[in-house]
Design a protein around this motif. Sequence first.
Motif, PDB file in Angstrom:
ATOM      1  N   LEU A 207       0.875  -1.136  -0.064  1.00  0.00           N
ATOM      2  CA  LEU A 207      -0.065   0.032  -0.118  1.00  0.00           C
ATOM      3  C   LEU A 207       0.941   1.401  -0.130  1.00  0.00           C
ATOM      4  O   LEU A 207       1.600   1.656   0.941  1.00  0.00           O
ATOM      5  N   ILE A 208       0.898   2.034  -0.987  1.00  0.00           N
ATOM      6  CA  ILE A 208       1.699   3.116  -1.188  1.00  0.00           C
ATOM      7  C   ILE A 208       0.780   4.413  -0.634  1.00  0.00           C
ATOM      8  O   ILE A 208      -0.334   4.376  -1.203  1.00  0.00           O
ATOM      9  N   ILE A 209       1.204   5.085   0.208  1.00  0.00           N
ATOM     10  CA  ILE A 209       0.575   6.320   0.516  1.00  0.00           C
ATOM     11  C   ILE A 209       1.342   7.552   0.405  1.00  0.00           C
ATOM     12  O   ILE A 209       2.458   7.649   0.828  1.00  0.00           O
ATOM     13  N   GLY A 210       0.720   8.669  -0.084  1.00  0.00           N
ATOM     14  CA  GLY A 210       1.175  10.011  -0.380  1.00  0.00           C
ATOM     15  C   GLY A 210       0.527  10.732   0.789  1.00  0.00           C
ATOM     16  O   GLY A 210      -0.679  10.701   0.811  1.00  0.00           O
ATOM     17  N   SER A 211       1.449  11.355   1.664  1.00  0.00           N
ATOM     18  CA  SER A 211       0.936  11.878   3.001  1.00  0.00           C
ATOM     19  C   SER A 211       1.377  13.520   2.842  1.00  0.00           C
ATOM     20  O   SER A 211       2.468  13.790   2.951  1.00  0.00           O
ATOM     21  N   GLY A 212       0.474  14.287   2.668  1.00  0.00           N
ATOM     22  CA  GLY A 212       0.700  15.885   2.402  1.00  0.00           C
ATOM     23  C   GLY A 212      -0.452  16.554   2.716  1.00  0.00           C
ATOM     24  O   GLY A 212      -1.311  16.373   3.586  1.00  0.00           O
ATOM     25  N   ASN A 213      -0.754  17.682   2.010  1.00  0.00           N
ATOM     26  CA  ASN A 213      -1.799  18.481   1.863  1.00  0.00           C
ATOM     27  C   ASN A 213      -1.850  19.307   0.579  1.00  0.00           C
ATOM     28  O   ASN A 213      -0.718  19.681   0.160  1.00  0.00           O
ATOM     29  N   MET A 214      -3.238  18.952  -0.194  1.00  0.00           N
ATOM     30  CA  MET A 214      -3.300  19.549  -1.446  1.00  0.00           C
ATOM     31  C   MET A 214      -3.036  21.123  -1.339  1.00  0.00           C
ATOM     32  O   MET A 214      -2.502  21.960  -2.101  1.00  0.00           O
ATOM     33  N   VAL A 215      -3.885  21.762  -0.523  1.00  0.00           N
ATOM     34  CA  VAL A 215      -3.554  23.148  -0.223  1.00  0.00           C
ATOM     35  C   VAL A 215      -3.121  23.173   1.379  1.00  0.00           C
ATOM     36  O   VAL A 215      -3.449  22.874   2.086  1.00  0.00           O
ATOM     37  N   HIS A 216      -1.969  24.008   1.271  1.00  0.00           N
ATOM     38  CA  HIS A 216      -1.039  23.936   2.409  1.00  0.00           C
ATOM     39  C   HIS A 216      -0.402  25.371   2.680  1.00  0.00           C
ATOM     40  O   HIS A 216       1.005  25.521   2.126  1.00  0.00           O
ATOM     41  N   ASN A 217      -1.022  26.397   3.490  1.00  0.00           N
ATOM     42  CA  ASN A 217      -0.314  27.629   3.430  1.00  0.00           C
ATOM     43  C   ASN A 217      -0.423  28.047   4.917  1.00  0.00           C
ATOM     44  O   ASN A 217      -1.562  28.561   5.412  1.00  0.00           O
ATOM     45  N   LEU A 218       0.527  27.487   5.780  1.00  0.00           N
ATOM     46  CA  LEU A 218       0.510  27.590   7.299  1.00  0.00           C
ATOM     47  C   LEU A 218       0.590  29.260   7.323  1.00  0.00           C
ATOM     48  O   LEU A 218      -0.040  29.763   8.621  1.00  0.00           O
TER      49      LEU A 218
END
Length: 280
Positions: A173-184
């Motif tokens: 199982l391959i998982i990409g982990s991030g956020n599509m929109v990410h402006n902290l």
Amino acid sequence: MNTLSAFNQYTNSLAPNGELMPVLFIGHGSPMNGIEHNVYSENWRNIAKKIPTPVSVLVISAHWLTKGTGITAMNAPKTIHDFGGFPEALYDVQYPAPGNPKLAEETTKLIKKTPVVLDHDWGLDHGAWTVVRHMYPLADIPVLQLSIDYTKDAAYHYDLGAQLYALRKRGVLIIGSGNMVHNLRMVSWQHMHETNYGYDWAVQMNNTFKDLITNGDHAHLIRYEQLGKEASLAIPTPDHYYPLIYTLALQGKKDEAHFFNDYVVGGSLTMTSVIFSEKD
């Protein structure tokens, strides 16, 4: 039909012992999601119940950036608490999933685009364990991480990700982990707990991403810099976006994209996630 209902109907139709593992892009959001029971973590748990049990999990996390590419190759990866200012309970968490050195070595042979270093120092950062501990709470499935070479562009990562496709046929199982929109920098902290609070540009860009993914338009997603000012606000740095690029590269011709956790948080973050899988 709402997004969650459509997703549940879709995952219920997946064969329990499918020959090709699905691919996930997961918006991981705050590290607190690792210990909270909320809509995001509940959906992570539900996904794990509805897809075939993997032999191993390989995570491409926004939080392991390197010059060059590495893959964790230790027998027992450590739990990395790579954040600050959170409750002590979060730092107390250990996720003792085993590694899979043999799979790590075999993966280096699949990737022809660049040499891949067998890493024995990293472990599992919060882009990995905060998600996977909800999916597989017994920590009995091996978990590896593949790093992101921060010196390369999206097209490079897309080509590299495509070389991992054979792992889907081997139960990984391959998982990409991030956020599509990410402006902290633009987060509205006073609205963090307001349901689906998003700035207009964040909502617009999130919808654009979903439309492009649904239409299989990977070319525009790779050239995200050309998508206008909304894209530059959504992706001020590409670290949280590149994990999506890897999952796009792994989408097969028969794979359909279905979205879940489709929420905006704090104005400038999205938890929007997607599963790619064949459907009979």
